[in-house]
Design a protein around this motif. Structure first.
Motif, PDB file in Angstrom:
ATOM      1  N   LEU A  22      38.860  41.485  40.683  1.00  0.00           N
ATOM      2  CA  LEU A  22      37.607  41.888  41.289  1.00  0.00           C
ATOM      3  C   LEU A  22      37.038  43.145  40.628  1.00  0.00           C
ATOM      4  N   ARG A  23      37.957  44.006  40.082  1.00  0.00           N
ATOM      5  CA  ARG A  23      37.513  45.283  39.551  1.00  0.00           C
ATOM      6  C   ARG A  23      37.015  45.158  38.122  1.00  0.00           C
ATOM      7  N   GLY A  25      34.863  42.541  36.859  1.00  0.00           N
ATOM      8  CA  GLY A  25      33.633  41.784  36.630  1.00  0.00           C
ATOM      9  C   GLY A  25      33.950  40.387  36.127  1.00  0.00           C
ATOM     10  N   PHE A  27      32.138  37.111  36.978  1.00  0.00           N
ATOM     11  CA  PHE A  27      32.155  36.161  38.073  1.00  0.00           C
ATOM     12  C   PHE A  27      31.311  34.938  37.742  1.00  0.00           C
ATOM     13  N   LEU A  52      36.931  34.128  53.122  1.00  0.00           N
ATOM     14  CA  LEU A  52      38.037  34.856  52.506  1.00  0.00           C
ATOM     15  C   LEU A  52      39.327  34.035  52.571  1.00  0.00           C
ATOM     16  N   MET A  64      32.654  36.044  43.666  1.00  0.00           N
ATOM     17  CA  MET A  64      32.452  37.324  44.329  1.00  0.00           C
ATOM     18  C   MET A  64      31.994  37.058  45.763  1.00  0.00           C
ATOM     19  N   VAL A  65      32.693  37.613  46.724  1.00  0.00           N
ATOM     20  CA  VAL A  65      32.276  37.469  48.123  1.00  0.00           C
ATOM     21  C   VAL A  65      31.700  38.800  48.569  1.00  0.00           C
ATOM     22  N   TYR A 127      22.329  43.673  43.725  1.00  0.00           N
ATOM     23  CA  TYR A 127      23.009  43.922  42.460  1.00  0.00           C
ATOM     24  C   TYR A 127      24.497  43.999  42.650  1.00  0.00           C
TER      25      TYR A 127
ATOM     26  N   TYR B   4      41.089  40.483  49.190  1.00  0.00           N
ATOM     27  CA  TYR B   4      40.055  41.324  49.784  1.00  0.00           C
ATOM     28  C   TYR B   4      38.741  41.029  49.084  1.00  0.00           C
ATOM     29  N   ARG B   5      37.639  41.204  49.801  1.00  0.00           N
ATOM     30  CA  ARG B   5      36.365  40.942  49.143  1.00  0.00           C
ATOM     31  C   ARG B   5      35.846  42.187  48.435  1.00  0.00           C
ATOM     32  N   THR B   6      36.264  43.334  48.890  1.00  0.00           N
ATOM     33  CA  THR B   6      35.775  44.576  48.302  1.00  0.00           C
ATOM     34  C   THR B   6      36.946  45.532  48.091  1.00  0.00           C
ATOM     35  N   HIS B   7      36.938  46.204  46.960  1.00  0.00           N
ATOM     36  CA  HIS B   7      37.956  47.215  46.697  1.00  0.00           C
ATOM     37  C   HIS B   7      37.285  48.583  46.598  1.00  0.00           C
ATOM     38  N   TYR B  61      34.171  48.023  44.031  1.00  0.00           N
ATOM     39  CA  TYR B  61      34.159  46.757  43.309  1.00  0.00           C
ATOM     40  C   TYR B  61      34.038  45.633  44.321  1.00  0.00           C
ATOM     41  N   PRO B  62      33.481  44.460  43.954  1.00  0.00           N
ATOM     42  CA  PRO B  62      33.173  43.954  42.613  1.00  0.00           C
ATOM     43  C   PRO B  62      31.896  44.501  41.972  1.00  0.00           C
ATOM     44  N   GLU B  63      31.037  45.149  42.725  1.00  0.00           N
ATOM     45  CA  GLU B  63      29.760  45.508  42.119  1.00  0.00           C
ATOM     46  C   GLU B  63      29.908  46.621  41.085  1.00  0.00           C
TER      47      GLU B  63
END
Lengths: 127, 595
Positions: A22-23, A25, A27, A52, A64-65, A127, B4-7, B61-63
């Motif tokens: 996830l960290r 990128g 996707f 999830l 990406m959720v 974004y 997890y969806r967000t870190h 993250y992921p953004e």
């Protein structure tokens, strides 16, 4: 603990990587659950949990959720937007846990829009 | 594994911890809990993110959204808006000093854009206290490759081909050192990691150890295998408690996984690592002094040869490298020497980590390819000089280094070009100075430091630098003579030629380089009895120049002793009877109206 072998190393790498990817990128698809006050009140949290769970069970790594605010159509909440890279986003409305699961498997994983629940193509993009 | 969806990557380098990132983390955890988001949003504590000026830092993250200067009070709003409703909070985003608009994404912020991360490849991306996250980023894969498919000679050859040079400052070719270490067949042999980082304003090693301790461990084990050693020591400053804490955790985890200890990966190779906290003497960064200190003796350098590779710790062959050098090793073995050598200049390959501090917008830790110009580092990454001041010099290499002026801004930074400019890479401290900095005073500061830290073993260093300092003090007081400049130059050269160790050999550099590039400032102090930057208080008259005074009254506000008389639409006047010469008014004045 016993000594690590290459297989153990690979196993740890794969397991942890699926959660840390996830960290980095990269996707293929993004699924956005709309979580304004209206969405939450209509049960958006349950959708999130369901999505999830799917991601976890199917070991999906390239989706990406994320959440976003109210989509503006409060009467049709809970809503979600599915965006496959390179395609216009699709909005779904009046969802529940079963529906979002179906959408996840058919649209996010297989790339076929679930027309029965779809509201429209096109969306504001986050974004 | 839980998905997890967000870190949330909360920076817990020493800089951010000092700004309260641990309290921030607690509040985040509590708030996520109360909103039932703990199962969806993962909180991760990372090592230094690098952008220390904007701490405490959280990256989402992921953004990849970059939040700066968060306080615990900001947390409820942030959690509700971003993590519940998915709206990044504008007011916590970064704004570049030159631009008005907010920059949400980390990768778009100029400070990060121009960097290439190799030694710091895992900074801010992994939990430094979790070995699994390191493994997920290819950690210990290089070690496995080395132990299962390479001969020690092949490892050394690969490191030689990569062109890796010691990151501790002198730039000795790492492969060559290892080769020499392997040649001696007296056992036991030792591998030492030098984490005794003592330059003022330098914090590269600390950040590497805090953000990615396993990379250093892995590099050390590989070095042990290549050179035939089975015991490593990490000599790290006791002033780095967080680094020591994380190293201890890392060593413990690596042992549990069998990545340290007996029979690593079932290859039959044994290697252990111990930590030795140093008591904080600058000279102990010198390799032979460090080894004496490790033996429990007084840290003093000895004459070489024999080199440490022949007779080092307890008289045994010892291979000593810097933290950053070791952190570079695993990727070289994993990706190959040509990958590593593809970046950098002809004589210096790879990247270099710098601690960027001083009069620059973006204070922090950066990593750039060798050969990047000083201009790019100071202005593109550093964001230039704040408060509309002018660039004057950059001090590189700490007390052993030099001050490089504006005409040298286009110098491509590598070992050789810095040597030519009379500076040295040092371990990588970069202190930027603006036009409010007096170069004579700067030289005095660093010389003072060297006098304090001289171990006293050899005369040139013990007495010579002290004599230089006395001359500098005289010049600063306005009692300098014109022949002092030549005298300083001669003396400095003698000290360089005749000192015993690297500390003495490089201690005159700050004085010599400032004379070389800023001779006119020395002359102004000596001939005109004037300090052009208004730093040396003995040479400042503390008089307001009426023609330059814009009558703004800032000097009056700044004065702590009520020595300034000022009323609207009249020029300020300083009462010298009351003035304590603290220079507050000079710093407050934007128009150079006080002389």
């Amino acid at each position: 603990m016993t000594k690590l072998t290459l297989e153990d190393l690979k196993k740890i790498k794969e397991e942890v990587r699926s959660s840390t990817l996830l960290r980095e990128g990269g996707f293929r698809a993004k699924i956005t659950i709309h979580m304004g006050t209206c969405g939450i009140a209509a049960g958006a949290r349950k959708l999130m949990t369901a999505v999830l769970k799917e991601v976890e069970e199917k070991k999906i790594q390239d989706v990406m959720v994320t959440t976003s605010g109210c989509a503006g159509l409060c009467s049709r909440e809970p809503m979600a937007t599915v965006e496959i890279l390179g395609n216009p986003p699709v909005k779904y409305c009046d969802l529940n846990e079963e529906k979002i699961k179906e959408i996840f498997l058919q649209h996010v994983v297989n790339g076929e829009i679930v027309e029965a629940y779809a509201l429209a193509r096109g969306s504001e993009s986050t974004y | 594994m839980k998905t997890y969806r967000t870190h949330l990557m909360v920076c817990a380098g020493t800089g951010c911890v000092a700004c309260g990132s641990l309290q921030l983390r607690e509040r985040l955890a509590a708030e996520l809990e109360s909103r039932n988001l703990s199962d969806e949003v993962q909180l991760v504590i990372t090592g230094c993110n690098g952008f220390c000026a904007e701490g405490p830092i959280v990256v989402v993250y992921p953004e990849g959204i970059f939040y700066k200067k968060l306080t615990p009070e900001d947390v409820p709003f942030l959690v509700e808006e971003h993590f519940l409703k998915g709206r990044p909070v504008q007011k916590f985003l970064y704004t570049a000093p030159s631009a008005k608009e907010k920059v949400p994404l980390m990768k778009d912020i100029p400070f990060f854009q121009h960097q290439v991360l190799r030694a710091l490849r895992n900074r801010g991306l992994i939990d430094a206290e979790n070995i699994n996250e390191y493994i997920a980023r290819d950690g210990y894969a290089a070690l496995h490759k080395v132990l299962s498919s390479m001969k020690p000679e092949e490892v050394i050859e690969e490191v030689k081909l990569s062109g890796l040079r010691g990151r501790g400052g002198a730039g000795f070719p790492t492969g060559k050192k290892w080769e020499e270490g392997r040649r001696y067949t007296s056992f036991p042999k030792y591998v030492i990691c030098n984490g005794d980082e003592g330059d003022p304003g330098a914090f590269m090693d600390r950040s590497v150890l805090e953000a990615d301790p396993h990379a250093v461990l892995e590099g050390m084990v590989i070095c042990g295998y290549a050179t035939g050693s089975h015991q490593g020591y990490i000599y790290v400053r006791a002033e780095y408690p967080l680094a020591i804490h994380r190293l201890n955790i890392a060593i413990e985890q690596a042992r549990n996984y069998g990545l340290l200890g007996h029979d690593i990966f079932g290859s039959g190779f044994d290697f252990n690592i111990g930590i030795y906290p140093g008591a904080g003497a600058f000279v102990c960064g010198e390799s032979t002094a460090l080894m004496y200190s490790l033996e429990g003796k007084r840290g003093m350098p000895r004459i070489k040869p024999p080199r440490s590779t022949e007779a080092g710790l307890w008289g045994q062959p010892t291979i000593l490298n810097n933290v950053e050098t070791f952190a570079n090793v695993p990727s070289i073995l994993l990706h190959g020497s040509s990958w590593f050598a593809s970046m950098g200049t002809s004589g210096s390959k790879g990247t270099k980590v710098f601690a960027l501090t001083g009069a620059v917008q973006n204070v922090g830790l950066i990593e750039v390819p060798m050969g990047t110009t000083l201009r790019k580092i100071v202005f593109d990454i550093g964001g230039g000089i704040p408060d509309k001041r002018e660039y004057k010099a950059v001090q590189i290499g700490g007390p052993s280094g030099a001050c490089l002026p504006a005409p040298l801004l286009d110098t491509e930074v590598d070992f050789d070009s810095l040597d030519e400019a009379g500076a040295m890479m040092g371990s990588g401290g970069l202190v930027v100075m603006n036009d409010m900095t007096c170069m004579v005073d700067t030289a005095r500061f660093f010389t003072d430091f060297s006098v304090d830290e001289s171990c006293g073993k050899c005369v040139p260093c013990r007495i010579g630098i002290k004599v230089m300092l006395n001359i500098l003090h005289r010049i600063i007081r306005g009692e300098g003579k014109i022949e002092d400049i030549d005298h300083l130059e001669q003396l400095g050269q003698h000290i360089k030629d005749s000192s015993h160790c690297g500390l003495g050999k490089s201690a005159p550099n700050p004085v010599l380089s400032t004379i070389r590039y800023f001779r006119e400032e020395y002359e102004a102090h000596i001939i005109d009895k004037r300090c052009p930057s208004l730093v040396c208080a003995d040479l400042v008259k503390f008089q307001v120049i009426p023609e330059k005074c814009k009558m703004c009254g800032l000097c009056k506000k700044a004065c702590p002793s009520e020595a300034v008389t000022w009323e609207k639409k009249t020029a300020a006047v300083i009462d010298l009877e009351k003035c304590i010469r603290c220079r507050s008014c000079i710093q407050a004045c934007k128009f150079w109206a006080i002389e």
